[in-house]
Scaffold this motif. Structure first.
Motif, PDB file in Angstrom:
ATOM      1  N   ASN A 109     -39.821  26.475  -1.773  1.00 18.92           N
ATOM      2  CA  ASN A 109     -41.456  27.208  -1.828  1.00 18.92           C
ATOM      3  C   ASN A 109     -41.944  27.212  -0.447  1.00 18.92           C
ATOM      4  O   ASN A 109     -42.655  28.328  -0.180  1.00 18.92           O
ATOM      5  CB  ASN A 109     -42.396  26.015  -2.450  1.00 18.92           C
ATOM      6  CG  ASN A 109     -43.741  26.670  -2.537  1.00 18.92           C
ATOM      7  OD1 ASN A 109     -44.719  26.194  -1.871  1.00 18.92           O
ATOM      8  ND2 ASN A 109     -44.082  27.296  -3.547  1.00 18.92           N
ATOM      9  N   PRO A 110     -41.889  26.582   0.631  1.00 22.29           N
ATOM     10  CA  PRO A 110     -42.102  26.799   2.006  1.00 22.29           C
ATOM     11  C   PRO A 110     -41.850  28.202   2.606  1.00 22.29           C
ATOM     12  O   PRO A 110     -42.791  28.953   3.173  1.00 22.29           O
ATOM     13  CB  PRO A 110     -41.652  25.516   2.861  1.00 22.29           C
ATOM     14  CG  PRO A 110     -41.587  24.638   1.866  1.00 22.29           C
ATOM     15  CD  PRO A 110     -41.260  25.174   0.732  1.00 22.29           C
ATOM     16  N   ALA A 111     -40.573  28.632   2.292  1.00 19.43           N
ATOM     17  CA  ALA A 111     -40.006  29.955   2.854  1.00 19.43           C
ATOM     18  C   ALA A 111     -40.703  31.066   2.274  1.00 19.43           C
ATOM     19  O   ALA A 111     -41.215  31.796   2.723  1.00 19.43           O
ATOM     20  CB  ALA A 111     -38.641  30.010   2.868  1.00 19.43           C
ATOM     21  N   VAL A 112     -40.821  31.106   0.544  1.00 17.60           N
ATOM     22  CA  VAL A 112     -41.118  32.122  -0.216  1.00 17.60           C
ATOM     23  C   VAL A 112     -42.580  32.174   0.206  1.00 17.60           C
ATOM     24  O   VAL A 112     -43.124  33.358   0.111  1.00 17.60           O
ATOM     25  CB  VAL A 112     -40.604  32.065  -1.518  1.00 17.60           C
ATOM     26  CG1 VAL A 112     -41.774  31.184  -2.305  1.00 17.60           C
ATOM     27  CG2 VAL A 112     -40.996  33.313  -2.291  1.00 17.60           C
ATOM     28  N   THR A 113     -43.379  31.045   0.389  1.00 18.94           N
ATOM     29  CA  THR A 113     -44.836  31.193   0.490  1.00 18.94           C
ATOM     30  C   THR A 113     -45.185  31.877   1.787  1.00 18.94           C
ATOM     31  O   THR A 113     -46.090  32.666   1.702  1.00 18.94           O
ATOM     32  CB  THR A 113     -45.550  29.778   0.480  1.00 18.94           C
ATOM     33  OG1 THR A 113     -45.158  29.410  -0.820  1.00 18.94           O
ATOM     34  CG2 THR A 113     -46.884  29.908   0.616  1.00 18.94           C
ATOM     35  N   ALA A 114     -44.525  31.543   2.873  1.00 25.79           N
ATOM     36  CA  ALA A 114     -44.678  32.168   4.313  1.00 25.79           C
ATOM     37  C   ALA A 114     -44.384  33.592   4.016  1.00 25.79           C
ATOM     38  O   ALA A 114     -45.147  34.494   4.903  1.00 25.79           O
ATOM     39  CB  ALA A 114     -43.893  31.386   5.246  1.00 25.79           C
ATOM     40  N   ILE A 115     -43.518  33.964   3.535  1.00 30.22           N
ATOM     41  CA  ILE A 115     -43.364  35.576   3.307  1.00 30.22           C
ATOM     42  C   ILE A 115     -44.608  36.276   2.733  1.00 30.22           C
ATOM     43  O   ILE A 115     -44.836  37.076   3.129  1.00 30.22           O
ATOM     44  CB  ILE A 115     -41.918  35.854   2.602  1.00 30.22           C
ATOM     45  CG1 ILE A 115     -40.779  35.175   3.467  1.00 30.22           C
ATOM     46  CG2 ILE A 115     -41.560  37.177   2.271  1.00 30.22           C
ATOM     47  CD1 ILE A 115     -39.357  35.148   2.670  1.00 30.22           C
ATOM     48  N   PHE A 121     -50.714  38.550   1.571  1.00 29.96           N
ATOM     49  CA  PHE A 121     -52.270  38.102   1.541  1.00 29.96           C
ATOM     50  C   PHE A 121     -53.024  38.461   2.915  1.00 29.96           C
ATOM     51  O   PHE A 121     -54.086  38.713   3.058  1.00 29.96           O
ATOM     52  CB  PHE A 121     -52.276  36.474   1.381  1.00 29.96           C
ATOM     53  CG  PHE A 121     -51.872  36.278  -0.182  1.00 29.96           C
ATOM     54  CD1 PHE A 121     -52.247  36.876  -1.017  1.00 29.96           C
ATOM     55  CD2 PHE A 121     -50.824  35.103  -0.263  1.00 29.96           C
ATOM     56  CE1 PHE A 121     -51.755  36.422  -2.472  1.00 29.96           C
ATOM     57  CE2 PHE A 121     -50.824  34.774  -1.427  1.00 29.96           C
ATOM     58  CZ  PHE A 121     -50.968  35.520  -2.718  1.00 29.96           C
ATOM     59  N   ALA A 122     -52.158  38.472   4.019  1.00 32.93           N
ATOM     60  CA  ALA A 122     -52.892  38.704   5.402  1.00 32.93           C
ATOM     61  C   ALA A 122     -53.349  40.255   5.327  1.00 32.93           C
ATOM     62  O   ALA A 122     -54.341  40.337   5.625  1.00 32.93           O
ATOM     63  CB  ALA A 122     -51.670  38.642   6.508  1.00 32.93           C
ATOM     64  N   PRO A 123     -52.339  41.177   4.954  1.00 31.86           N
ATOM     65  CA  PRO A 123     -52.839  42.550   5.117  1.00 31.86           C
ATOM     66  C   PRO A 123     -54.026  42.639   4.033  1.00 31.86           C
ATOM     67  O   PRO A 123     -55.052  43.512   4.205  1.00 31.86           O
ATOM     68  CB  PRO A 123     -51.867  43.264   4.391  1.00 31.86           C
ATOM     69  CG  PRO A 123     -50.578  42.440   4.946  1.00 31.86           C
ATOM     70  CD  PRO A 123     -51.107  41.165   4.657  1.00 31.86           C
ATOM     71  N   MET A 124     -54.162  41.880   2.878  1.00 31.47           N
ATOM     72  CA  MET A 124     -55.006  42.028   1.934  1.00 31.47           C
ATOM     73  C   MET A 124     -56.376  41.348   2.457  1.00 31.47           C
ATOM     74  O   MET A 124     -57.579  41.905   2.148  1.00 31.47           O
ATOM     75  CB  MET A 124     -54.616  41.015   0.631  1.00 31.47           C
ATOM     76  CG  MET A 124     -55.416  41.322  -0.585  1.00 31.47           C
ATOM     77  SD  MET A 124     -55.039  40.262  -2.029  1.00 31.47           S
ATOM     78  CE  MET A 124     -53.498  41.002  -2.296  1.00 31.47           C
ATOM     79  N   GLU A 131     -44.243  39.708  11.873  1.00 35.05           N
ATOM     80  CA  GLU A 131     -43.053  39.887  11.603  1.00 35.05           C
ATOM     81  C   GLU A 131     -42.028  38.810  11.948  1.00 35.05           C
ATOM     82  O   GLU A 131     -41.107  38.690  11.384  1.00 35.05           O
ATOM     83  CB  GLU A 131     -42.525  41.375  12.028  1.00 35.05           C
ATOM     84  CG  GLU A 131     -43.301  42.574  11.528  1.00 35.05           C
ATOM     85  CD  GLU A 131     -42.947  42.716  10.151  1.00 35.05           C
ATOM     86  OE1 GLU A 131     -41.953  42.135   9.500  1.00 35.05           O
ATOM     87  OE2 GLU A 131     -43.950  43.480   9.295  1.00 35.05           O
ATOM     88  N   GLY A 132     -42.418  37.934  13.170  1.00 31.72           N
ATOM     89  CA  GLY A 132     -41.578  36.932  13.294  1.00 31.72           C
ATOM     90  C   GLY A 132     -41.682  35.850  12.466  1.00 31.72           C
ATOM     91  O   GLY A 132     -40.601  35.427  12.154  1.00 31.72           O
ATOM     92  N   ILE A 133     -42.645  35.408  11.777  1.00 30.14           N
ATOM     93  CA  ILE A 133     -42.607  34.627  10.764  1.00 30.14           C
ATOM     94  C   ILE A 133     -41.993  35.120   9.545  1.00 30.14           C
ATOM     95  O   ILE A 133     -41.267  34.276   8.884  1.00 30.14           O
ATOM     96  CB  ILE A 133     -44.087  34.313  10.466  1.00 30.14           C
ATOM     97  CG1 ILE A 133     -44.812  33.502  11.669  1.00 30.14           C
ATOM     98  CG2 ILE A 133     -44.168  33.237   9.238  1.00 30.14           C
ATOM     99  CD1 ILE A 133     -46.379  33.204  11.342  1.00 30.14           C
ATOM    100  N   VAL A 134     -41.994  36.273   9.351  1.00 29.53           N
ATOM    101  CA  VAL A 134     -41.454  36.900   8.040  1.00 29.53           C
ATOM    102  C   VAL A 134     -39.883  36.951   8.452  1.00 29.53           C
ATOM    103  O   VAL A 134     -39.211  36.374   7.413  1.00 29.53           O
ATOM    104  CB  VAL A 134     -41.886  38.259   8.039  1.00 29.53           C
ATOM    105  CG1 VAL A 134     -40.801  38.898   6.615  1.00 29.53           C
ATOM    106  CG2 VAL A 134     -43.299  38.624   7.251  1.00 29.53           C
ATOM    107  N   GLN A 135     -39.574  37.307   9.604  1.00 30.84           N
ATOM    108  CA  GLN A 135     -37.925  37.245   9.713  1.00 30.84           C
ATOM    109  C   GLN A 135     -37.602  35.740   9.419  1.00 30.84           C
ATOM    110  O   GLN A 135     -36.319  35.540   8.971  1.00 30.84           O
ATOM    111  CB  GLN A 135     -37.651  37.621  11.110  1.00 30.84           C
ATOM    112  CG  GLN A 135     -36.059  37.601  11.527  1.00 30.84           C
ATOM    113  CD  GLN A 135     -35.975  38.346  12.850  1.00 30.84           C
ATOM    114  OE1 GLN A 135     -36.955  39.120  13.314  1.00 30.84           O
ATOM    115  NE2 GLN A 135     -34.567  38.388  13.227  1.00 30.84           N
ATOM    116  N   SER A 136     -38.112  34.830  10.353  1.00 30.23           N
ATOM    117  CA  SER A 136     -37.685  33.411  10.084  1.00 30.23           C
ATOM    118  C   SER A 136     -37.656  33.038   8.830  1.00 30.23           C
ATOM    119  O   SER A 136     -36.637  32.057   8.416  1.00 30.23           O
ATOM    120  CB  SER A 136     -38.443  32.397  11.184  1.00 30.23           C
ATOM    121  OG  SER A 136     -39.727  32.379  10.562  1.00 30.23           O
ATOM    122  N   SER A 137     -38.679  33.192   8.033  1.00 29.59           N
ATOM    123  CA  SER A 137     -38.788  32.728   6.541  1.00 29.59           C
ATOM    124  C   SER A 137     -37.795  33.302   5.749  1.00 29.59           C
ATOM    125  O   SER A 137     -37.215  32.550   5.065  1.00 29.59           O
ATOM    126  CB  SER A 137     -40.222  32.926   6.181  1.00 29.59           C
ATOM    127  OG  SER A 137     -41.025  32.409   7.029  1.00 29.59           O
TER     128      SER A 137
END
Length: 215
Positions: A109-115, A121-124, A131-137
């Protein structure tokens, strides 16, 4: 027996997971919409139900309960003789259900939620995707899914050969991951994970949720 009240929002991931459980257990319920978009979950009337201001909340007689995983476990135990057996039948099965439930909550859950937060949600909300958070997640989620792939090569579902509350909380966030975050390859590139997802996401309970939530 009086129907339970489920206070939630149709597109809320945690709300829809609880709804899936309700349908699995064939429970009579009344849905009370709490409009997150207008901040209704932060108003005093809702905070009286959950002081943390988060969805969902159920009211079952004198019991008011929040936190979706706690709600799912409560409903599965209270309605043990109805609908699907989501806990397993033996102590060993129940221990495995609890084990994989913890893996979902603590690792998946923590990883999928961050993605999803970053890509959906951020663009919305007018923000930008980090993208750094996306890549690490994605890297973290990939490692978890590699474990799932190994596990699911030996059993149809996470806790064994039966659908359980270890599988159920994956429904909403994985749906978002595939349909809205554009990261479906994380699921489809792993044959056993893909087969598992196709099985759990085609359950009648989840199809009812999708029709209701329209997401």
């Amino acid at each position: 027996m009086a129907a339970i009240k489920l206070h939630g929002y149709p597109q809320s991931t945690c709300t829809t997971n609880v709804l899936a459980c309700i349908h699995e257990k064939e429970i009579d319920y009344e849905f009370v919409t709490v409009d997150m978009l207008t901040g209704a979950h932060k108003q005093p009337s809702f905070l009286a139900l959950n002081p943390l201001g988060q969805l969902p909340v159920i009211q079952d007689g004198d019991l008011t309960l929040f936190e979706s995983r706690a709600i799912i476990k409560y409903l599965a135990k209270k309605n043990e003789g109805k609908g699907s057996n989501l806990w397993g039948s033996t102590l060993t099965e129940q221990a495995l259900v609890e084990q994989w439930s913890q893996v979902e909550s603590q690792s998946y859950n923590p990883a999928v939620t961050a993605i999803i937060v970053q890509k959906v949600f951020a663009p919305m909300m007018g923000g930008k995707t980090d993208e750094g958070i996306v890549q690490s997640s994605v890297e973290k989620l990939s490692k978890v899914l590699d474990v799932y792939e190994e596990r699911l090569s030996k059993s149809k579902f996470l806790a064994g050969d039966f659908f359980s509350i270890a599988d159920l909380p994956h429904l909403s966030y994985t749906h978002y991951l595939i349909k809205m975050a554009g990261e479906g390859h994380l699921i489809t590139s792993r044959p056993h994970v893909k087969a598992w997802w196709e099985t759990i996401s085609s359950r009648p309970s989840w199809l009812k949720v999708l029709a209701f939530a329209k997401f």
